[in-house]
Design an enzyme around this catalytic site. Structure first.
Site, PDB file in Angstrom:
ATOM      1  N   LYS A   1       0.809  -1.225   0.000  1.00  0.00           N
ATOM      2  CA  LYS A   1       0.000   0.000   0.000  1.00  0.00           C
ATOM      3  C   LYS A   1       0.842   1.276   0.000  1.00  0.00           C
ATOM      4  O   LYS A   1       0.375   2.343  -0.421  1.00  0.00           O
ATOM      5  CB  LYS A   1      -0.920   0.010   1.218  1.00  0.00           C
ATOM      6  CG  LYS A   1      -2.085  -0.965   1.146  1.00  0.00           C
ATOM      7  CD  LYS A   1      -3.180  -0.447   0.230  1.00  0.00           C
ATOM      8  CE  LYS A   1      -4.446  -1.267   0.345  1.00  0.00           C
ATOM      9  NZ  LYS A   1      -5.535  -0.741  -0.499  1.00  0.00           N
TER      10      LYS A   1
ATOM     11  N   SER B   1       1.181  -9.968  -0.238  1.00  0.00           N
ATOM     12  CA  SER B   1       0.905  -8.533  -0.248  1.00  0.00           C
ATOM     13  C   SER B   1       1.107  -7.812   1.081  1.00  0.00           C
ATOM     14  O   SER B   1       1.146  -6.587   1.105  1.00  0.00           O
ATOM     15  CB  SER B   1      -0.537  -8.283  -0.721  1.00  0.00           C
ATOM     16  OG  SER B   1      -1.463  -8.871   0.167  1.00  0.00           O
TER      17      SER B   1
END
Length: 505
Positions: free
Chosen positions: A51, A305
């Site tokens: 992110k 992720s």
């Protein structure tokens, strides 16, 4: 449109704060799946999540006037940390609106990174609404966690690195999907350069907003969203992200909680790192793809992720991983209530080990036991186990897919309801883990009907899970669900659940 995004990805500014993460071979998984399995290690970013890329790229594209107003975002974790770090690097004031249910470890990390935290509401939607209110009142610049071209472009730099790091043929790339920013960025870039590489989105089956949109041909909003994989717990896919996904994503695979937990263990076994549930989606989806397509000797890449997982969730993850890997079955079995019965039951299991055994005397004829059974390596699954026991004249019920059995009943086995207990109705609830939530819950319930059973166990998540028995006269059943909806917590009636009937009813 593709050219516009390719240009944005190629010119994205991310490396002032982000790092180029390694593409590591998972040797254990490769051997087991008979393919070359590669992990893109976004868990190694400074904030332990991809992110950071999108957040920084968005902030770097803002005008001086927009930066001067300060930025605001709504997030329960990874986007918040990425934005806080990016804003600190660029000297921008950042306000992060986080649900009150956000674990302290994430709140404290956002503060440590220089962000101002505002706690509001119990869920992301509440926080997002308050963030928009701050935009309207104070003129702050809103930074969306996924549905923004510059955020998508920042996430697309993951694909740019993958194609630079792996020059040979790639069968498929498996990408976790929440709001779709990561899969949109990766798919757009990869399909521009390598059209033969499949892009496969992977979603938790209880928050599969992209699959629902793909099936409907338009964006839809899920009525309820599961909270185990909190990093992808999104009810509606983004507008920009869906447009790109429709063009460039080849398939969407959904995975269960147990399959996610098994994938977390797989990643740990190969890397000795612990990823968050959302971070393991790619591996979980990859395993289902290999089984479905029977492919071998291919290069398959999964995006790891993120690694922002609360330590106290690991107990729950470890418990569920054996089920997800199909190495354990949970069964209910009826055995005679006489000496030697347990020994004979174990003998009927053959070479399998018992991992859990719960039992309480109830009457002189038969006993119903709750058992965890280790399955044979390399085969000998649940169906074979159940058939073998039934051929030995045991009544058996497979509870391996029963959420009530796995979350509640396995900790509650100890006796049925007394014979004089009337009108018991069973409900399963999720309520926000924050001070006062349980008291509010009990106060509401206690004022209406008698509570005949109650089980709650903390799983280290933002939401608590409760199993409740209430004595509700038949004449009042019609008004119950209306009353429960007023409380505002997700709920399901489970009176007919087999696990409840066998062990608690």
């Amino acid at each position: 449109m593709p050219d516009r995004y390719i240009k944005k990805i190629l010119s994205a500014r991310v490396y002032d704060v982000a790092v180029e993460t390694p593409l590591d071979e998972a040797k254990g998984l490769s051997e087991r799946l008979n393919n070359r399995i590669m992990l893109k290690r976004e868990d190694e970013q400074p904030v332990f999540s991809f992110k950071l890329r999108g957040a920084y790229n968005k902030l770097s594209q803002l005008s001086e006037e927009e930066r001067a107003c300060g930025v605001v975002a709504a997030s329960a974790g990874n986007h918040a940390q990425g934005l806080a770090m990016s804003a600190k690097k660029l000297g921008v004031k950042a306000t992060i609106v986080m649900p009150k249910t956000t674990p302290d470890v994430k709140v404290n990390n956002v503060k440590r990174l220089g962000g101002k935290v505002v706690l509001h509401g119990d869920a992301y939607d509440d926080a997002a609404a308050h963030a928009q209110k701050l935009v309207a009142e104070k003129g702050m610049t809103f930074v969306h966690p996924f549905d923004d071209p510059d955020v998508i472009a920042g996430q697309g730099t993951v694909a740019m690195e993958i194609l630079r790091q792996e020059s040979g043929p790639i069968e498929a790339i498996f990408v976790p999907v929440g709001g779709g920013g990561l899969v949109a960025g990766i798919a757009t870039y990869v399909k521009y350069l390598r059209k033969d590489t499949k892009i496969i989105g992977v979603e938790s089956e209880d928050s599969a907003c992209l699959k629902a949109a793909m099936d409907a041909g338009k964006r839809v909003t899920l009525e309820q969203v599961g909270i185990f994989a909190d990093g992808v717990a999104v009810a509606t896919i983004g507008e920009n992200t869906f447009e790109l996904a429709q063009r460039y994503v080849d398939d969407v695979i959904t995975v269960s909680t147990d399959e996610i937990c098994a994938a977390i263990k797989d990643i740990y076994d190969d890397t000795r790192s612990i990823c968050e549930p959302a971070g393991a989606l790619g591996v979980a989806g990859m395993k289902k793809y290999v089984e479905r397509e029977a492919c071998s000797d291919k290069t398959l890449i999964a995006i790891d992720s993120g690694a922002n997982v609360n330590f106290d969730r690991l107990r729950h993850i470890a418990e569920r991983s054996e089920l997800g890997e199909k190495r354990e079955a949970i069964i209910a079995a009826r055995i005679p209530e006489k000496p030697g019965s347990f020994k004979r039951f174990c003998s009927a299991l053959g070479s399998r080990n018992i991992t859990e055994f719960n039992y309480r005397y109830s009457d002189e004829s038969n006993a119903i036991v709750f058992a965890g059974v280790q399955l044979k390596a390399g085969g000998g699954g649940r169906e074979e186990l159940v058939n073998e026991l039934r051929s030995s004249d045991y009544e058996v019920e497979d509870l391996s897919d029963n959420e009530i059995a796995k979350i509640h009943v396995r900790y509650m086995v100890g006796g049925h309801a007394p014979a004089n207990l009337e009108n018991e109705v069973i409900y399963r609830f999720e309520f926000p883990e924050r001070p006062g939530a349980l008291m509010k819950f009990l106060s509401k319930l206690g004022s209406k009907w008698n509570i005949s059973m109650f089980h709650y166990r903390n799983h280290g998540a933002a939401y608590g899970r409760v199993l409740v028995g209430m004595q509700i006269p038949q004449a009042e059943r019609a008004q119950v669900e209306g009353f429960l909806e007023e409380i505002g917590y997700n709920f399901w009636e489970e009176t007919d659940n087999k696990a409840y009937q066998l062990f608690l009813g």
